[in-house]
Design a protein around this motif. Structure first.
Motif, mmCIF file in Angstrom:
data_model
loop_
_atom_site.group_PDB
_atom_site.id
_atom_site.type_symbol
_atom_site.label_atom_id
_atom_site.label_comp_id
_atom_site.label_asym_id
_atom_site.label_seq_id
_atom_site.Cartn_x
_atom_site.Cartn_y
_atom_site.Cartn_z
ATOM 1 N N CYS A 203 -50.524 -28.289 -25.438
ATOM 2 C CA CYS A 203 -51.907 -28.001 -25.055
ATOM 3 C C CYS A 203 -52.213 -26.514 -24.986
ATOM 4 O O CYS A 203 -53.352 -26.129 -24.745
ATOM 5 C CB CYS A 203 -52.289 -28.704 -23.749
ATOM 6 S SG CYS A 203 -51.243 -28.327 -22.351
ATOM 7 N N SER A 204 -51.215 -25.675 -25.230
ATOM 8 C CA SER A 204 -51.483 -24.259 -25.433
ATOM 9 C C SER A 204 -51.915 -24.017 -26.879
ATOM 10 O O SER A 204 -52.315 -22.907 -27.228
ATOM 11 C CB SER A 204 -50.233 -23.431 -25.131
ATOM 12 O OG SER A 204 -49.699 -23.760 -23.877
ATOM 13 N N GLY A 205 -51.805 -25.059 -27.707
ATOM 14 C CA GLY A 205 -52.113 -24.917 -29.123
ATOM 15 C C GLY A 205 -53.087 -25.948 -29.626
ATOM 16 O O GLY A 205 -54.240 -25.992 -29.206
ATOM 17 N N ALA A 206 -52.606 -26.826 -30.526
ATOM 18 C CA ALA A 206 -53.503 -27.703 -31.273
ATOM 19 C C ALA A 206 -53.971 -28.936 -30.519
ATOM 20 O O ALA A 206 -54.975 -29.547 -30.890
ATOM 21 C CB ALA A 206 -52.817 -28.151 -32.567
ATOM 22 N N LYS A 207 -53.269 -29.314 -29.470
ATOM 23 C CA LYS A 207 -53.537 -30.593 -28.812
ATOM 24 C C LYS A 207 -55.014 -30.792 -28.455
ATOM 25 O O LYS A 207 -55.582 -31.864 -28.637
ATOM 26 C CB LYS A 207 -52.676 -30.719 -27.554
ATOM 27 C CG LYS A 207 -52.643 -32.128 -26.959
ATOM 28 C CD LYS A 207 -51.843 -32.166 -25.677
ATOM 29 C CE LYS A 207 -50.377 -31.910 -25.875
ATOM 30 N NZ LYS A 207 -49.682 -32.993 -26.592
ATOM 31 N N ALA A 208 -55.658 -29.736 -27.954
ATOM 32 C CA ALA A 208 -57.041 -29.856 -27.510
ATOM 33 C C ALA A 208 -58.050 -29.407 -28.553
ATOM 34 O O ALA A 208 -59.254 -29.521 -28.340
ATOM 35 C CB ALA A 208 -57.246 -29.035 -26.229
ATOM 36 N N ILE B 93 -56.843 -36.830 -26.237
ATOM 37 C CA ILE B 93 -55.776 -35.833 -26.176
ATOM 38 C C ILE B 93 -54.445 -36.520 -25.892
ATOM 39 O O ILE B 93 -54.316 -37.308 -24.957
ATOM 40 C CB ILE B 93 -56.087 -34.777 -25.086
ATOM 41 C CG1 ILE B 93 -57.316 -33.950 -25.492
ATOM 42 C CG2 ILE B 93 -54.885 -33.864 -24.849
ATOM 43 C CD1 ILE B 93 -57.814 -33.009 -24.419
ATOM 44 N N GLY B 94 -53.442 -36.194 -26.702
ATOM 45 C CA GLY B 94 -52.154 -36.903 -26.635
ATOM 46 C C GLY B 94 -51.184 -36.310 -25.636
ATOM 47 O O GLY B 94 -50.121 -35.801 -26.021
#
Length: 383
Positions: free
Chosen positions: A272-277, A300-301
């Motif tokens: 979630c610091s990157g592509a997740k969101a 969101i996974g």
């Protein structure tokens, strides 16, 4: 060759965004603009943006205030929770100090219990996050987004219209697209930038209060990176690593450094610091803005979801798109959901994708840097 001297400075500019943001936060308060402190990518930023508020992440990633936090919280608790609480308790975080309202989500037991103590320092609104991505979960999350809107309206004496939310959805989608366009530069082989520099941009943009200015800044940086890449391939071909798992930043950037100091390069951040969101957009055509927001954010996974198929879906796509050679799963100490999920991620990466996998459990101290380097050197050598 001028670009080669300019680019490192630009990446550092993003790295300084958090510190520079302290002054920006004070300016916001001087202008009586509401500032909302948040902890998670599940927070629907469009609702705050629709009322003209600024948002800032309060997730701390330093061990500076953990001793103070451990006077109230268990020692064997996630360092992110302890650090975040410690900065709130000690008033050492200007963002926490300037926040008018703190919004949390029930992503894990540690956080939701910590919020109870956090209310002693600041007004706190907690969103009840479903732990299943189901139709019932979607209804619950939609209602929680509406309840958040009503809380903001009451707290700040404003009215948040659906038209304002629609406009905010467009702004955030433009930001997400610009962010994707930028970090997808790392699909190039060899890479045009190190993972450490990419991460500075990913984190730095979260401390930019003017969300409308982000796409232009990212596009300008993207063009400069590409211009340099056309002149010279600055980095040689190296094993390509994807980082997944818990949120990282601050002290845990030691993992990125250990990977790149030992002969590989980080090309993608699924966490979630990157592509997740960022990967998925909000449906701008849905007439029900609250349903549109609920669908996007609930997808969101995160490992707090049971089951968690969307993480596998995203990993599957990113491993292929970024030509990944290995996956490093970063686990914060005592983060039980991500720790338990390492087995299913390892099975997927090893068996389905036939790629190398390693999990790393760490905290916000520097005590394990030597061990990290030893393990990463062996992992990269294996690749």
């Amino acid at each position: 060759m001028k670009l080669q001297t300019e680019l490192p400075a630009i990446f550092e500019e993003f790295a300084e965004a958090r510190r520079n943001g302290f002054l920006a936060a004070k300016e916001i308060k001087d202008k009586n603009i509401p500032l909302i402190g948040v902890f998670c990518t599940y927070f629907p930023q469009e609702v705050a943006l629709a009322m003209g508020a600024a948002t800032v992440s309060l997730c701390a990633s330093s061990d500076e205030t953990i001793p103070e936090a451990e006077k109230d919280l268990p020692r064997n608790l996630c360092p992110l929770i302890k650090s975040s609480y410690g900065f709130g308790k000690t008033d050492k975080c200007p963002y926490f100090y300037f926040s008018d309202l703190i919004v949390g989500e029930t992503t894990c037991d540690g956080k939701k219990k910590m919020y109870e103590y956090l209310q002693e320092f600041k007004p706190v609104h907690v969103m009840e996050l479903p732990n299943v991505q189901s139709e019932d979960g979607l209804i619950l999350w939609k209602n929680e987004i509406i309840r958040l809107k009503e809380t903001l309206e009451k707290q700040f004496n404003v009215e948040i219209s659906e038209d304002d939310i629609r406009k905010a959805i467009i702004v955030k989608n433009q930001e997400r697209k610009a962010m994707k366009d930028f970090y997808e530069l790392s699909k190039l082989d060899p890479v045009p930038m190190l993972g450490q520099d990419l991460f500075k941009v990913l984190i730095g943009t979260t401390f930019e209060f003017n969300r409308r200015s982000i796409p232009e800044k990212l596009e300008a940086l993207r063009e400069k990176v590409l211009a340099e890449y056309k002149v010279e391939k600055k980095y040689s071909k190296k094993p390509r690593i994807l980082i997944t798992g818990c949120p990282i930043g601050g002290a845990t950037e030691k993992v990125i450094k250990a990977i790149e100091d030992n002969g590989a390069v980080v090309v993608a951040f699924e966490n979630c610091s990157g592509a997740k969101a960022i990967e998925d957009m909000v449906d701008e055509t849905n007439p029900d803005v609250y349903a549109a927001l609920a669908e996007k954010y609930l997808s969101i996974g995160c490992s707090c979801m049971t089951p968690n198929p969307n993480r596998i879906t995203t990993l599957n796509r990113m491993i292929d798109d970024y030509q990944v050679d290995g996956v490093v799963d970063v686990i914060l100490t005592a983060c039980h959901t991500y720790n338990v999920e390492t087995l299913s991620i390892k099975r997927f990466v090893n068996d389905k994708k036939e790629k190398s996998y390693m999990s790393v459990e760490t905290d916000f101290s520097t005590a394990d840097i030597g061990q990290l380097n030893t393990r990463m050197a062996a992992f990269v050598e294996m690749l």
